[in-house]
Write a protein that holds these residues in place. Structure first.
Motif: not given
Length: 267
Positions: A21-22, A24-26, A209, A212-213, A216
């Protein structure tokens, strides 16, 4: 520090759902992952032992020069996070608070179901965190000890997994839950089956998820985001190496884990 890696640890390889998840986001962040596979599961250990293990995990990651640490283990977050915050100056993020905040973003959330390991349910960490943030919630915790081994056997679509899930979910459905928290990092892999078994209006909130959000947002606030525009790297360290763990790592990451290093922990 912006170019330093992120440290993420779990008692095993389940925390690799958080890694995914990290990533994908970062995507620019380098990640150093530690799985304490020699001493899993943490969920069956005493709170004192869990705090000791978590301390050794964080020390290992800090020795590698990480800029922040994610405790990608619900049990370790529940029992060790306050102590880790006191002991270390590096930012340390757990998986419980992000999940709780995500649940409460929905003003209509009123009946919350939680599935997790026995250790996490027994700690009442999610129940307390939810109740402190909003009064009047009806919260139902359900220990689901068979789900981790079923996921690790890659029995995601197996009829036995569906039957076990029904046994765990039916009491929560009967109580009319509107939200289900997946309070174990293995459980995101079960989302397709869960969606099939739950009423369509039940909202799913998963640890990976939401964590991870939250990460960020924290890295942005602390001005620690990687500034370069390139794909970040992943370095895996496990305290016990076996073909099984390599296969599991591939399953959780949905790609080859690359070379896996042996980690030695100590006081």
């Amino acid at each position: 520090m912006n170019s330093a890696p992120l440290g993420i640890f779990d008692s095993g390889v389940g925390g690799l759902t958080v890694v995914r998840a990290v990533q994908e986001l970062l995507p620019s962040e380098d990640i150093l992952y530690l799985g304490d596979t020699a001493r899993l599961p943490y969920g069956s250990k005493s709170p004192e032992t869990i705090r000791q293990f978590a301390d050794e995990d964080v020390r290992f990651l800090i020795s590698k020069g990480v800029k922040a640490v994610v405790v990608a283990c619900n049990t370790a977050t529940a029992h060790a996070l306050p102590q880790l915050h006191q002991q270390y100056r590096v930012p340390i993020i757990g998986v419980i608070q992000p999940g709780v905040e995500a649940v409460l973003e929905d003003a209509g959330a009123a009946r919350i179901g939680i599935i997790a390991t026995r250790g996490t349910i027994r700690s009442h960490a999610y129940q307390h965190a939810l109740a402190q943030k909003r009064t009047g919630l009806l919260i139902h915790g359900q220990a689901a000890p068979l789900l981790v081994p079923l996921v690790e056997e890659n029995w995601i679509g197996h009829p036995a997994t569906r039957e076990v899930l029904k046994t765990y979910l039916n009491p929560l459905i009967d109580r009319g839950i509107d939200t289900l928290m997946l309070a174990c990092t293995h459980y995101p892999l079960l989302i397709p089956v869960l969606k099939d078994l739950l009423p369509g209006d039940v909202r799913l909130v998963d640890s990976a998820t939401t964590c991870a959000e939250h990460l960020k947002r924290e890295l942005t606030r602390l001005e620690l985001l990687a500034s370069r525009e390139r794909e970040g790297t992943l370095e895996l360290h496990l305290t016990d190496l076996s073909e099984q763990f390599e296969d599991l790592a591939r399953q959780f990451l949905k790609k080859s884990p690359g070379r896996i290093h042996r980690a030695v922990l100590g006081p």
